[in-house]
Design a protein around this motif. Structure first.
Motif, PDB file in Angstrom:
ATOM      1  N   GLN A 125       0.823  -1.214   0.000  1.00  0.00           N
ATOM      2  CA  GLN A 125       0.000   0.000   0.000  1.00  0.00           C
ATOM      3  C   GLN A 125       0.852   1.257   0.000  1.00  0.00           C
ATOM      4  O   GLN A 125       0.485   2.257  -0.628  1.00  0.00           O
ATOM      5  N   LEU A 126       1.999   1.215   0.656  1.00  0.00           N
ATOM      6  CA  LEU A 126       2.923   2.356   0.611  1.00  0.00           C
ATOM      7  C   LEU A 126       3.446   2.557  -0.808  1.00  0.00           C
ATOM      8  O   LEU A 126       3.617   3.703  -1.259  1.00  0.00           O
ATOM      9  N   VAL A 127       3.663   1.473  -1.508  1.00  0.00           N
ATOM     10  CA  VAL A 127       4.103   1.563  -2.905  1.00  0.00           C
ATOM     11  C   VAL A 127       3.029   2.230  -3.756  1.00  0.00           C
ATOM     12  O   VAL A 127       3.331   3.045  -4.636  1.00  0.00           O
ATOM     13  N   GLU A 128       1.756   1.907  -3.499  1.00  0.00           N
ATOM     14  CA  GLU A 128       0.656   2.515  -4.255  1.00  0.00           C
ATOM     15  C   GLU A 128       0.609   4.024  -4.036  1.00  0.00           C
ATOM     16  O   GLU A 128       0.404   4.789  -4.976  1.00  0.00           O
ATOM     17  N   ILE A 129       0.792   4.456  -2.792  1.00  0.00           N
ATOM     18  CA  ILE A 129       0.818   5.898  -2.510  1.00  0.00           C
ATOM     19  C   ILE A 129       2.017   6.537  -3.195  1.00  0.00           C
ATOM     20  O   ILE A 129       1.915   7.619  -3.786  1.00  0.00           O
ATOM     21  N   ASP A 130       3.144   5.846  -3.124  1.00  0.00           N
ATOM     22  CA  ASP A 130       4.373   6.335  -3.759  1.00  0.00           C
ATOM     23  C   ASP A 130       4.175   6.475  -5.265  1.00  0.00           C
ATOM     24  O   ASP A 130       4.597   7.470  -5.880  1.00  0.00           O
ATOM     25  N   ASN A 131       3.535   5.483  -5.869  1.00  0.00           N
ATOM     26  CA  ASN A 131       3.285   5.523  -7.310  1.00  0.00           C
ATOM     27  C   ASN A 131       2.374   6.696  -7.684  1.00  0.00           C
ATOM     28  O   ASN A 131       2.573   7.351  -8.716  1.00  0.00           O
ATOM     29  N   ALA A 132       1.382   6.956  -6.837  1.00  0.00           N
ATOM     30  CA  ALA A 132       0.480   8.080  -7.096  1.00  0.00           C
ATOM     31  C   ALA A 132       1.233   9.402  -7.011  1.00  0.00           C
ATOM     32  O   ALA A 132       1.011  10.312  -7.819  1.00  0.00           O
ATOM     33  N   LEU A 133       2.141   9.504  -6.037  1.00  0.00           N
ATOM     34  CA  LEU A 133       2.953  10.722  -5.917  1.00  0.00           C
ATOM     35  C   LEU A 133       3.856  10.889  -7.144  1.00  0.00           C
ATOM     36  O   LEU A 133       4.018  12.008  -7.649  1.00  0.00           O
ATOM     37  N   ALA A 134       4.407   9.795  -7.623  1.00  0.00           N
ATOM     38  CA  ALA A 134       5.246   9.850  -8.827  1.00  0.00           C
ATOM     39  C   ALA A 134       4.430  10.313 -10.028  1.00  0.00           C
ATOM     40  O   ALA A 134       4.914  11.077 -10.874  1.00  0.00           O
ATOM     41  N   ARG A 135       3.183   9.861 -10.096  1.00  0.00           N
ATOM     42  CA  ARG A 135       2.298  10.316 -11.173  1.00  0.00           C
ATOM     43  C   ARG A 135       2.055  11.822 -11.078  1.00  0.00           C
ATOM     44  O   ARG A 135       1.979  12.509 -12.096  1.00  0.00           O
ATOM     45  N   MET A 136       1.915  12.331  -9.848  1.00  0.00           N
ATOM     46  CA  MET A 136       1.708  13.769  -9.661  1.00  0.00           C
ATOM     47  C   MET A 136       2.929  14.548 -10.146  1.00  0.00           C
ATOM     48  O   MET A 136       2.802  15.599 -10.782  1.00  0.00           O
ATOM     49  N   ALA A 137       4.121  14.012  -9.847  1.00  0.00           N
ATOM     50  CA  ALA A 137       5.342  14.661 -10.309  1.00  0.00           C
ATOM     51  C   ALA A 137       5.418  14.620 -11.834  1.00  0.00           C
ATOM     52  O   ALA A 137       5.804  15.606 -12.485  1.00  0.00           O
ATOM     53  N   ASP A 138       5.029  13.483 -12.414  1.00  0.00           N
ATOM     54  CA  ASP A 138       5.006  13.367 -13.884  1.00  0.00           C
ATOM     55  C   ASP A 138       4.010  14.346 -14.488  1.00  0.00           C
ATOM     56  O   ASP A 138       4.248  14.926 -15.553  1.00  0.00           O
ATOM     57  N   ALA A 139       2.886  14.532 -13.792  1.00  0.00           N
ATOM     58  CA  ALA A 139       1.849  15.450 -14.291  1.00  0.00           C
ATOM     59  C   ALA A 139       2.378  16.880 -14.372  1.00  0.00           C
ATOM     60  O   ALA A 139       2.004  17.638 -15.271  1.00  0.00           O
ATOM     61  N   ASP A 140       3.247  17.234 -13.447  1.00  0.00           N
ATOM     62  CA  ASP A 140       3.857  18.564 -13.480  1.00  0.00           C
ATOM     63  C   ASP A 140       4.695  18.763 -14.746  1.00  0.00           C
ATOM     64  O   ASP A 140       4.908  19.894 -15.194  1.00  0.00           O
ATOM     65  N   GLU A 141       5.166  17.633 -15.313  1.00  0.00           N
ATOM     66  CA  GLU A 141       5.974  17.690 -16.533  1.00  0.00           C
ATOM     67  C   GLU A 141       5.131  17.409 -17.776  1.00  0.00           C
ATOM     68  O   GLU A 141       5.670  17.247 -18.871  1.00  0.00           O
ATOM     69  N   GLY A 142       3.826  17.315 -17.565  1.00  0.00           N
ATOM     70  CA  GLY A 142       2.936  17.049 -18.699  1.00  0.00           C
ATOM     71  C   GLY A 142       2.890  15.603 -19.125  1.00  0.00           C
ATOM     72  O   GLY A 142       2.437  15.280 -20.224  1.00  0.00           O
ATOM     73  N   LEU A 143       3.332  14.704 -18.237  1.00  0.00           N
ATOM     74  CA  LEU A 143       3.413  13.285 -18.598  1.00  0.00           C
ATOM     75  C   LEU A 143       2.276  12.447 -18.015  1.00  0.00           C
ATOM     76  O   LEU A 143       2.236  11.233 -18.241  1.00  0.00           O
ATOM     77  N   ASP A 144       1.404  13.067 -17.268  1.00  0.00           N
ATOM     78  CA  ASP A 144       0.268  12.338 -16.685  1.00  0.00           C
ATOM     79  C   ASP A 144      -0.852  13.339 -16.449  1.00  0.00           C
ATOM     80  O   ASP A 144      -0.655  14.553 -16.553  1.00  0.00           O
ATOM     81  N   ASP A 145      -2.014  12.822 -16.142  1.00  0.00           N
ATOM     82  CA  ASP A 145      -3.167  13.676 -15.870  1.00  0.00           C
ATOM     83  C   ASP A 145      -3.103  14.158 -14.425  1.00  0.00           C
ATOM     84  O   ASP A 145      -3.138  13.340 -13.494  1.00  0.00           O
ATOM     85  N   PRO A 146      -2.998  15.478 -14.189  1.00  0.00           N
ATOM     86  CA  PRO A 146      -2.840  15.974 -12.809  1.00  0.00           C
ATOM     87  C   PRO A 146      -4.024  15.658 -11.911  1.00  0.00           C
ATOM     88  O   PRO A 146      -3.846  15.371 -10.717  1.00  0.00           O
ATOM     89  N   LEU A 147      -5.228  15.701 -12.458  1.00  0.00           N
ATOM     90  CA  LEU A 147      -6.417  15.422 -11.651  1.00  0.00           C
ATOM     91  C   LEU A 147      -6.468  13.959 -11.245  1.00  0.00           C
ATOM     92  O   LEU A 147      -6.678  13.633 -10.066  1.00  0.00           O
ATOM     93  N   GLU A 148      -6.268  13.061 -12.199  1.00  0.00           N
ATOM     94  CA  GLU A 148      -6.324  11.630 -11.899  1.00  0.00           C
ATOM     95  C   GLU A 148      -5.217  11.236 -10.924  1.00  0.00           C
ATOM     96  O   GLU A 148      -5.421  10.404 -10.037  1.00  0.00           O
TER      97      GLU A 148
END
Length: 233
Positions: A125-148
Motif C-alpha cells: 500500500q505504501l508503494v501505491e501511494i508512492d506511485n500516485a505521488l510519482a504520477r503527480m510529479a510526472d503530471a507537473d511535466e505534462g506526462l500524466d493527468d494531474p487530476l487523476e
C-alpha cells in the motif's frame, strides 16, 4: 434504443430522470409523469421504467405510492453519499457552498485516514501511494493527468488506512474530488497540486508517525477550505 438490454435501458432512464430532477426540471413536491407516460417519452418498457423508479426512490430523489403517483422529494432527502446523486449534482450545479461542505467532510475524514495509514499501511500500500505521488510529479511535466494523479494519491491513503468504512468511501471521495480539485487549482492558477506538500504526507506515513501524518493532511485541506471560503465572502 429498444435493442439495448433492459438493464442498460433501466440505468439510462435512471440517469436521465435523476439528472433532470437535480437540475430542477421536475420541481420538488410536484409529480413526475406516470410510469405509462415515462415509457412513451423515453421509449422503454414498463418493467425497465418500474425498476428505474425503484432505483431513484432508493437514492432518496422520489417517492412512489399508490394513488399519489411519483413525487420529487426535497434535497434534504437525497442520499448525498450515493455517487450517482453526487455526480448529477456536481455536473449540474456544483455550488461553492456544496464544495465547502464536501471539503469539511474531507477535513473530518482524511487526516484520520492518514493517521491510520501511518500505523496500518502494508508495504504494498505504501508503494501505491508512492506511485500516485510519482504520477503527480510526472503530471507537473505534462506526462500524466494531474487530476487523476491527485485523486489516486488521496484514495490510496484511504485504502491504506485499512479501515473498511474509509475504504468504502473511496468512490464517493473520488467523485467529488473531480470537481473540487479542479476548482481549487483554478483559484490558485495552477494546473495541479503541490507535489512537495503531498510528499510530506507520504513521508510522515512512511515514518509511521500518525500525528504528523494527520497534521500534514490537515494543512492542505485547510488551505483548500480557506480558498473556497474566500470566494463565498
Amino acid at each position: 434504443m429498444k435493442s439495448q438490454p433492459r438493464q442498460n435501458l433501466t440505468h439510462q432512464l435512471t440517469h436521465d430522470l435523476g439528472f433532470a430532477i437535480v437540475r430542477g426540471v421536475y420541481p420538488v413536491s410536484e409529480g413526475l409523469p406516470s410510469e405509462a407516460d415515462l415509457c412513451i417519452k423515453y421509449d422503454v418498457s414498463r418493467s425497465a421504467t418500474r425498476e428505474a423508479v425503484k432505483m431513484l426512490s432508493a437514492k432518496g430523489l422520489i417517492s412512489s405510492r399508490p394513488k399519489q403517483g411519483i413525487r420529487v422529494l426535497p434535497e434534504s432527502s437525497w442520499n448525498m453519499f450515493d455517487t450517482d446523486v453526487l455526480r448529477w449534482i456536481l455536473s449540474s450545479k456544483p455550488s461553492l457552498s456544496l464544495l465547502k461542505e464536501f471539503t469539511q467532510v474531507r477535513v473530518a475524514l482524511e487526516p484520520q485516514a492518514a493517521a491510520l495509514a501511518a500505523v496500518n499501511a502494508t508495504a504494498e500500500q505504501l508503494v501505491e501511494i508512492d506511485n500516485a505521488l510519482a504520477r503527480m510529479a510526472d503530471a507537473d511535466e505534462g506526462l500524466d493527468d494531474p487530476l487523476e494523479a491527485d485523486i489516486a494519491f488521496h484514495t490510496s491513503i484511504l485504502v491504506a488506512s485499512n479501515n473498511r468504512f474509509f475504504v468504502q468511501l473511496t468512490e464517493f471521495i473520488s467523485t467529488a474530488l473531480r470537481v473540487s480539485i479542479r476548482y481549487t487549482n483554478h483559484i490558485k492558477g495552477v494546473p495541479g497540486a503541490d507535489v512537495a506538500k503531498h510528499a510530506d504526507i507520504l513521508n510522515t506515513i512512511k515514518s509511521r508517525n500518525p500525528e504528523l501524518a494527520k497534521k500534514a493532511v490537515e494543512t492542505i485541506l485547510e488551505e483548500a477550505l480557506e480558498l473556497i471560503e474566500s470566494k463565498l465572502v
